[in-house]
Motif scaffolding. Structure first.
Motif: not given
Length: 202
Positions: A66-88
């Motif tokens: 979120h541009p101004s609020q801490r620990n708040s997020y805005v729902i954006a688009g969809n993507e595809q990621i490689l599971v092995s790239s997840i670090n936590k």
């Protein structure tokens, strides 16, 4: 019926969990999403394999900071990621926002948040049992009629059996791989099948 390779890429047979270097990753888990210079987060909607590519991928919904609020997020688009790239695996944000028809940021209601951020029902907290491994096992369930008499009088028994669907072809007819489920000479096939389907559901 050896279609194991096809099932790896078939969207209907998605897995609820995959193993990764950081542990078991479930659907609906929140993980980091690195885009250029900003590390946002995303939640996992589906795991899949792709022909011609090694590894397991995940379709994800991106949450931008979120541009101004801490620990708040805005729902954006969809993507595809490689599971092995997840670090936590991350905790879910305290507040989610979306863009309305006019492009303004609107906070999600409790009902909307619950539909997005609800953990997968098969996920069990490590504190409860040390973590649990979930594996999708595809089965072939089939019915055949057999005679219940030694005489020439036909006393038909409808019998249900099951075997693992991904076995190599030479193992499909091996008796040790075919498991008996139930039989009856009085109950119709469809009446027997109905409770079996419920038993096999996750």
């Amino acid at each position: 019926m050896y279609h194991g390779l096809k099932w790896r890429t078939e969207a209907r047979f998605y897995a609820p969990m995959v193993m990764s270097p950081v542990g078991n990753i479930f659907l609906n888990d929140c993980v980091p999403f690195l885009s250029s210079v900003v590390e946002n987060m995303c939640f996992i909607k589906q795991f899949l394999c792709k022909e011609g590519h090694d590894g397991v991928f995940a379709n994800v919904q991106i949450f931008e900071s979120h541009p101004s609020q801490r620990n708040s997020y805005v729902i954006a688009g969809n993507e595809q990621i490689l599971v092995s790239s997840i670090n936590k695996v991350l905790s879910w944000p305290s507040q989610l926002y979306r863009h309305d028809a006019d492009g303004m940021l609107v906070a999600l209601t409790e009902e909307e948040c619950a539909s997005v951020s609800c953990p997968h029902p098969l996920k069990i907290k490590p504190a409860d049992c040390g973590g649990i491994l979930v594996i999708m096992t595809l089965l072939v369930v089939f019915c055949d009629d057999t005679s219940g008499n030694k005489s020439k009088v036909w006393n038909k028994f409808e019998s249900f059996c099951v075997l693992l669907a991904g076995l190599p072809q030479e193992q499909n007819t091996n008796l040790k791989n075919i498991h008996f489920v139930c039989t009856s000479n009085k109950v119709p096939v469809m009446e027997m099948a109905r409770p079996l389907v419920e038993e096999f559901k996750i």
